[in-house]
Design a protein around this motif. Structure first.
Motif, PDB file in Angstrom:
ATOM      1  N   LEU A  26       0.847  -1.193   0.000  1.00 33.92           N
ATOM      2  CA  LEU A  26       0.000   0.000   0.000  1.00 33.92           C
ATOM      3  C   LEU A  26       0.884   1.246   0.000  1.00 33.92           C
ATOM      4  CD1 LEU A  26      -2.823   1.377   0.365  1.00 33.92           C
ATOM      5  CD2 LEU A  26      -2.426   1.213   2.832  1.00 33.92           C
ATOM      6  N   PHE A  27       0.623   2.156  -0.929  1.00 31.36           N
ATOM      7  CA  PHE A  27       1.334   3.424  -0.987  1.00 31.36           C
ATOM      8  C   PHE A  27       0.425   4.533  -0.469  1.00 31.36           C
ATOM      9  CE2 PHE A  27       3.783   0.959  -3.980  1.00 31.36           C
ATOM     10  CZ  PHE A  27       5.080   1.442  -3.834  1.00 31.36           C
ATOM     11  N   THR A  28       0.995   5.399   0.371  1.00 30.98           N
ATOM     12  CA  THR A  28       0.260   6.526   0.931  1.00 30.98           C
ATOM     13  C   THR A  28       1.073   7.798   0.754  1.00 30.98           C
ATOM     14  OG1 THR A  28      -0.691   5.074   2.631  1.00 30.98           O
ATOM     15  CG2 THR A  28      -0.875   7.455   2.978  1.00 30.98           C
ATOM     16  N   ILE A  29       0.473   8.835   0.181  1.00 35.06           N
ATOM     17  CA  ILE A  29       1.135  10.140   0.052  1.00 35.06           C
ATOM     18  C   ILE A  29       1.160  10.814   1.421  1.00 35.06           C
ATOM     19  CG2 ILE A  29       1.010  12.405  -1.030  1.00 35.06           C
ATOM     20  CD1 ILE A  29      -0.367  11.065  -3.409  1.00 35.06           C
ATOM     21  N   LEU A  30       2.338  11.315   1.808  1.00 37.05           N
ATOM     22  CA  LEU A  30       2.512  11.835   3.164  1.00 37.05           C
ATOM     23  C   LEU A  30       2.399  13.348   3.271  1.00 37.05           C
ATOM     24  CD1 LEU A  30       5.511   9.629   4.365  1.00 37.05           C
ATOM     25  CD2 LEU A  30       3.068   9.311   4.843  1.00 37.05           C
ATOM     26  N   GLU A  73       3.788   0.310   2.627  1.00 42.40           N
ATOM     27  CA  GLU A  73       3.594  -0.682   3.682  1.00 42.40           C
ATOM     28  C   GLU A  73       3.110  -1.983   3.038  1.00 42.40           C
ATOM     29  OE1 GLU A  73       2.180   2.088   7.418  1.00 42.40           O
ATOM     30  OE2 GLU A  73       0.661   1.476   5.965  1.00 42.40           O
ATOM     31  N   PRO A  74       3.298  -3.131   3.659  1.00 40.95           N
ATOM     32  CA  PRO A  74       4.074  -3.332   4.890  1.00 40.95           C
ATOM     33  C   PRO A  74       5.464  -3.937   4.629  1.00 40.95           C
ATOM     34  CG  PRO A  74       2.659  -5.211   4.530  1.00 40.95           C
ATOM     35  CD  PRO A  74       2.482  -4.307   3.326  1.00 40.95           C
ATOM     36  N   HIS A  75       5.818  -4.204   3.364  1.00 38.87           N
ATOM     37  CA  HIS A  75       6.979  -5.047   3.071  1.00 38.87           C
ATOM     38  C   HIS A  75       8.273  -4.258   2.946  1.00 38.87           C
ATOM     39  CE1 HIS A  75       4.059  -8.155   2.489  1.00 38.87           C
ATOM     40  NE2 HIS A  75       3.529  -7.577   1.433  1.00 38.87           N
ATOM     41  N   LEU A  77      12.217  -3.735   1.442  1.00 33.78           N
ATOM     42  CA  LEU A  77      12.772  -3.913   0.104  1.00 33.78           C
ATOM     43  C   LEU A  77      13.276  -5.328  -0.112  1.00 33.78           C
ATOM     44  CD1 LEU A  77      14.769  -0.646  -0.679  1.00 33.78           C
ATOM     45  CD2 LEU A  77      12.552  -1.357  -1.573  1.00 33.78           C
ATOM     46  N   ALA A  78      13.786  -5.944   0.946  1.00 31.54           N
ATOM     47  CA  ALA A  78      14.275  -7.319   0.830  1.00 31.54           C
ATOM     48  C   ALA A  78      13.130  -8.275   0.499  1.00 31.54           C
ATOM     49  CB  ALA A  78      14.959  -7.733   2.129  1.00 31.54           C
ATOM     50  N   LYS A  79      11.949  -7.986   1.011  1.00 30.24           N
ATOM     51  CA  LYS A  79      10.800  -8.859   0.762  1.00 30.24           C
ATOM     52  C   LYS A  79      10.114  -8.529  -0.562  1.00 30.24           C
ATOM     53  CE  LYS A  79       6.758 -10.759   3.159  1.00 30.24           C
ATOM     54  NZ  LYS A  79       7.291 -12.138   3.170  1.00 30.24           N
ATOM     55  N   LEU A  80      10.101  -7.233  -0.920  1.00 32.92           N
ATOM     56  CA  LEU A  80       9.428  -6.807  -2.153  1.00 32.92           C
ATOM     57  C   LEU A  80      10.152  -5.602  -2.738  1.00 32.92           C
ATOM     58  CD1 LEU A  80       6.974  -7.133  -4.078  1.00 32.92           C
ATOM     59  CD2 LEU A  80       5.786  -5.461  -2.643  1.00 32.92           C
ATOM     60  N   PRO A  81      10.973  -5.799  -3.776  1.00 32.53           N
ATOM     61  CA  PRO A  81      11.677  -4.661  -4.393  1.00 32.53           C
ATOM     62  C   PRO A  81      10.695  -3.670  -5.009  1.00 32.53           C
ATOM     63  CG  PRO A  81      12.597  -6.771  -5.103  1.00 32.53           C
ATOM     64  CD  PRO A  81      11.324  -7.079  -4.392  1.00 32.53           C
ATOM     65  N   LEU A  82      11.130  -2.402  -5.074  1.00 31.38           N
ATOM     66  CA  LEU A  82      10.331  -1.378  -5.749  1.00 31.38           C
ATOM     67  C   LEU A  82      10.452  -1.543  -7.261  1.00 31.38           C
ATOM     68  CD1 LEU A  82      11.130   1.905  -3.808  1.00 31.38           C
ATOM     69  CD2 LEU A  82       8.893   0.832  -3.994  1.00 31.38           C
ATOM     70  N   LEU A  83       9.377  -1.304  -7.960  1.00 29.83           N
ATOM     71  CA  LEU A  83       9.435  -1.242  -9.415  1.00 29.83           C
ATOM     72  C   LEU A  83      10.100   0.068  -9.843  1.00 29.83           C
ATOM     73  CD1 LEU A  83       5.843  -2.517 -10.256  1.00 29.83           C
ATOM     74  CD2 LEU A  83       7.974  -3.814 -10.461  1.00 29.83           C
ATOM     75  N   ASP A  84      10.762   0.025 -11.000  1.00 29.27           N
ATOM     76  CA  ASP A  84      11.392   1.240 -11.522  1.00 29.27           C
ATOM     77  C   ASP A  84      10.362   2.255 -12.018  1.00 29.27           C
ATOM     78  OD1 ASP A  84      14.103   0.342 -11.209  1.00 29.27           O
ATOM     79  OD2 ASP A  84      13.817  -0.940 -12.967  1.00 29.27           O
ATOM     80  N   ILE A  85       9.287   1.751 -12.616  1.00 28.65           N
ATOM     81  CA  ILE A  85       8.229   2.601 -13.175  1.00 28.65           C
ATOM     82  C   ILE A  85       6.913   2.217 -12.508  1.00 28.65           C
ATOM     83  CG2 ILE A  85       7.111   3.437 -15.275  1.00 28.65           C
ATOM     84  CD1 ILE A  85      10.106   3.893 -15.281  1.00 28.65           C
ATOM     85  N   MET A  86       6.229   3.196 -11.918  1.00 29.15           N
ATOM     86  CA  MET A  86       4.979   2.916 -11.211  1.00 29.15           C
ATOM     87  C   MET A  86       3.898   3.886 -11.661  1.00 29.15           C
ATOM     88  SD  MET A  86       6.399   2.159  -7.324  1.00 29.15           S
ATOM     89  CE  MET A  86       7.232   3.729  -7.113  1.00 29.15           C
ATOM     90  N   GLU A 117      10.265  11.082  -2.473  1.00 28.88           N
ATOM     91  CA  GLU A 117      10.980  10.085  -1.683  1.00 28.88           C
ATOM     92  C   GLU A 117      10.021   8.962  -1.285  1.00 28.88           C
ATOM     93  OE1 GLU A 117      14.342  12.839   0.535  1.00 28.88           O
ATOM     94  OE2 GLU A 117      12.399  12.506   1.532  1.00 28.88           O
ATOM     95  N   ILE A 118      10.517   7.736  -1.367  1.00 30.50           N
ATOM     96  CA  ILE A 118       9.740   6.564  -0.964  1.00 30.50           C
ATOM     97  C   ILE A 118      10.270   6.100   0.392  1.00 30.50           C
ATOM     98  CG2 ILE A 118       8.900   4.286  -1.604  1.00 30.50           C
ATOM     99  CD1 ILE A 118       8.175   6.441  -3.629  1.00 30.50           C
ATOM    100  N   LEU A 119       9.378   6.014   1.372  1.00 27.02           N
ATOM    101  CA  LEU A 119       9.750   5.599   2.718  1.00 27.02           C
ATOM    102  C   LEU A 119       9.159   4.229   3.047  1.00 27.02           C
ATOM    103  CD1 LEU A 119       9.481   8.903   2.751  1.00 27.02           C
ATOM    104  CD2 LEU A 119       9.767   8.574   5.222  1.00 27.02           C
TER     105      LEU A 119
END
Length: 217
Positions: A26-30, A73-75, A77-86, A117-119
């Motif tokens: 889940l992505f949330t804008i902060l 959330e909740p994973h 980077l080791a569990k779920l890498p970020l995609l380059d293009i989203m 920035e992705i947190l």
């Protein structure tokens, strides 16, 4: 060829390796307030409607209320890498540095790349850029599209069930030296890219990327 680019698309390998984890993320804008974002120049031209709140009409955006941080959330980077293009805010693209650098090389200081920035767990783990195409031009071929473009220059598909002969064709001459643009008479294809950019982008093997080709004439 002209290219339409989408983001957030999982390869079969990615789906298999991270089955269930991508769907659970889940992505949330902060910060910022995307509902208050405004196009810098809302003056209407002869193309499709420009709304003051639009961010995909081929015009730059004002910096006020621009998001700069998102959390995932909740994973880890080791569990779920970020995609380059989203995908971002429905019709937008979040792109990586390599995408940005390539387009800046071909068409410098034209388009907007707003850094975000992705947190994860309150730690900045990556930087992505919200891409805003800043060329608004007319590039449809006036003689090769089917059905033909209407008297206002807009192309509309045939009714459902009758689209086997439909074709959307862009004009090489009208594209000229542009490498990213919004066609002002074809709002459904709200981010188009040149053959040169598309072919070089493929060589980068970016994750999350899907490209659709349109003919040129």
């Amino acid at each position: 060829m002209a290219y339409f680019i989408a983001g957030g698309v999982q390869s079969e390998e990615y789906k298999k390796k991270y089955e269930g984890e991508f769907e659970d993320s889940l992505f949330t804008i902060l910060d910022g307030d995307y509902r208050k974002l405004r196009v810098a120049d809302p003056i209407q031209d002869d193309g499709c409607i420009i709304r003051e709140t639009s961010h995909n009409v081929g015009r730059p955006m004002l910096p006020d209320n621009m998001p700069t941080k998102m959390k995932r959330e909740p994973h880890s980077l080791a569990k779920l890498p970020l995609l380059d293009i989203m995908s971002f805010l429905g019709t937008g693209l979040l792109v990586c540095e390599r995408f940005k650098d390539l387009l800046e090389e071909l068409e410098p200081s034209v388009h907007q790349f707003w850094p975000i920035e992705i947190l994860i767990n309150d730690e900045v783990v990556a930087l992505r850029y919200w891409f805003i195409a800043c060329n608004r031009i007319s590039t449809l071929s006036q003689t090769h599209c089917f059905p033909p473009v209407d008297p206002f220059g807009v192309w509309k598909p045939s009714p459902l069930g009758e689209r086997e002969n439909d074709r959307l064709v862009f004009s090489t001459e009208a594209i000229g030296f542009h490498h990213a643009w919004v066609d002002k008479f074809q709002p459904q294809s709200n981010r188009l890219f040149s053959n040169t950019f598309g072919d070089r982008l493929k060589e980068l093997n970016l994750t999350g990327l899907k490209m659709h080709q349109f003919d040129e004439a």
